[in-house]
Design an enzyme around this catalytic site. Structure first.
Site, PDB file in Angstrom:
ATOM      1  N   CYS A 151       0.820  -1.205   0.000  1.00 57.32           N
ATOM      2  CA  CYS A 151       0.000   0.000   0.000  1.00 57.32           C
ATOM      3  C   CYS A 151       0.865   1.271   0.000  1.00 57.32           C
ATOM      4  O   CYS A 151       1.503   1.579  -0.994  1.00 57.32           O
ATOM      5  CB  CYS A 151      -0.966  -0.049   1.182  1.00 57.32           C
ATOM      6  SG  CYS A 151      -2.351   1.084   1.080  1.00 57.32           S
ATOM      7  N   HIS A 152       0.893   2.030   1.091  1.00 61.80           N
ATOM      8  CA  HIS A 152       1.711   3.241   1.184  1.00 61.80           C
ATOM      9  C   HIS A 152       3.156   2.958   1.634  1.00 61.80           C
ATOM     10  O   HIS A 152       4.001   3.838   1.578  1.00 61.80           O
ATOM     11  CB  HIS A 152       1.092   4.235   2.169  1.00 61.80           C
ATOM     12  CG  HIS A 152      -0.114   4.952   1.645  1.00 61.80           C
ATOM     13  ND1 HIS A 152      -1.348   4.350   1.549  1.00 61.80           N
ATOM     14  CD2 HIS A 152      -0.265   6.214   1.185  1.00 61.80           C
ATOM     15  CE1 HIS A 152      -2.216   5.225   1.066  1.00 61.80           C
ATOM     16  NE2 HIS A 152      -1.587   6.360   0.832  1.00 61.80           N
ATOM     17  N   ALA A 153       3.441   1.736   2.080  1.00 60.51           N
ATOM     18  CA  ALA A 153       4.773   1.405   2.592  1.00 60.51           C
ATOM     19  C   ALA A 153       5.896   1.518   1.558  1.00 60.51           C
ATOM     20  O   ALA A 153       7.034   1.786   1.947  1.00 60.51           O
ATOM     21  CB  ALA A 153       4.783   0.031   3.238  1.00 60.51           C
ATOM     22  N   TRP A 180       6.675   3.945  -0.008  1.00 64.20           N
ATOM     23  CA  TRP A 180       7.295   5.249   0.278  1.00 64.20           C
ATOM     24  C   TRP A 180       8.620   5.048   1.000  1.00 64.20           C
ATOM     25  O   TRP A 180       9.590   5.756   0.763  1.00 64.20           O
ATOM     26  CB  TRP A 180       6.395   6.042   1.215  1.00 64.20           C
ATOM     27  CG  TRP A 180       5.632   7.179   0.632  1.00 64.20           C
ATOM     28  CD1 TRP A 180       5.857   7.827  -0.550  1.00 64.20           C
ATOM     29  CD2 TRP A 180       4.519   7.827   1.246  1.00 64.20           C
ATOM     30  NE1 TRP A 180       4.933   8.820  -0.698  1.00 64.20           N
ATOM     31  CE2 TRP A 180       4.106   8.848   0.382  1.00 64.20           C
ATOM     32  CE3 TRP A 180       3.836   7.645   2.443  1.00 64.20           C
ATOM     33  CZ2 TRP A 180       3.035   9.692   0.680  1.00 64.20           C
ATOM     34  CZ3 TRP A 180       2.774   8.478   2.725  1.00 64.20           C
ATOM     35  CH2 TRP A 180       2.382   9.488   1.859  1.00 64.20           C
ATOM     36  N   LEU A 203       1.023   6.975  -4.620  1.00 63.76           N
ATOM     37  CA  LEU A 203       2.484   6.945  -4.456  1.00 63.76           C
ATOM     38  C   LEU A 203       3.230   6.709  -5.762  1.00 63.76           C
ATOM     39  O   LEU A 203       4.444   6.833  -5.818  1.00 63.76           O
ATOM     40  CB  LEU A 203       2.889   5.786  -3.535  1.00 63.76           C
ATOM     41  CG  LEU A 203       2.922   6.023  -2.060  1.00 63.76           C
ATOM     42  CD1 LEU A 203       1.560   6.326  -1.524  1.00 63.76           C
ATOM     43  CD2 LEU A 203       3.513   4.828  -1.391  1.00 63.76           C
TER      44      LEU A 203
END
Length: 180
Positions: A106-108, A110, A129
């Site tokens: 998901c957002h990890a 980043w 992202l």
């Protein structure tokens, strides 16, 4: 027994920590949760705070050599806080240098961009992202799981089964028979 480190802090996406953790433990993995401080961290679920989980160790106490793989749950809040922590970023770099599996959902991803380890790699993530990952040199795709070398990435909670299976494959984990 495979030892897996999960790095998270308050605001982790509840399902992206709890579900892979449970699936991996069912297959015999030893899971350690590391965070920025001792105590508990609280997840994020359905636009509100979710369950808390105990922290086993702080990131300052972690040695990447003690683990076989790294799992990074998403959530918008969690990786945004973690990517500002030099110790966390250095741990990610250490796992990468050792060519150990790094699974980010998901957002990890980043965190992978912040650690500067996505250049030339095929990755996926939550849609917001993807420009950041491209700007960091990644080849971004839209599929449930992308595996490139030691990096395993997925887009969202619906991808957890494929995400977890890819991490198990990377560590050559076999399902333990129920009657073993």
């Amino acid at each position: 027994m495979k030892r897996i480190l999960i790095i998270a802090t308050d605001g982790f996406e509840q399902s992206e920590l709890m579900e892979p953790k449970a699936r991996l433990e069912e297959d015999g993995a030893d899971i350690t949760i590391a965070s920025l401080e001792d105590g508990e961290i609280t997840g994020w679920k359905d636009s509100n705070w979710g369950e808390s989980v105990p922290v086993d160790i702080t990131v300052e106490e972690v040695s990447s050599g003690d683990y076989d793989a790294l799992l990074l749950p998403g959530g918008q809040i969690n990786p945004d806080i973690l990517r500002m922590n030099e110790t966390v970023i250095n741990l990610i770099k250490d796992f990468d240098k050792a060519d150990k599996p790094i699974a980010a959902i998901c957002h990890a991803p980043w965190l992978l961009a912040e650690a500067d380890i996505v250049k030339g790699k095929v990755v996926t993530s939550w849609p917001s992202l993807r420009t950041d990952l491209r700007n960091a040199g990644a080849d971004v795709v839209d599929r449930e799981v992308a595996v490139d070398g030691n990096l395993i990435t997925s887009r969202n909670p619906e991808d957890i089964p494929a995400f977890t299976a890819a991490l198990k494959d990377a560590m050559a984990m076999e399902r333990i028979p129920e009657n073993a």
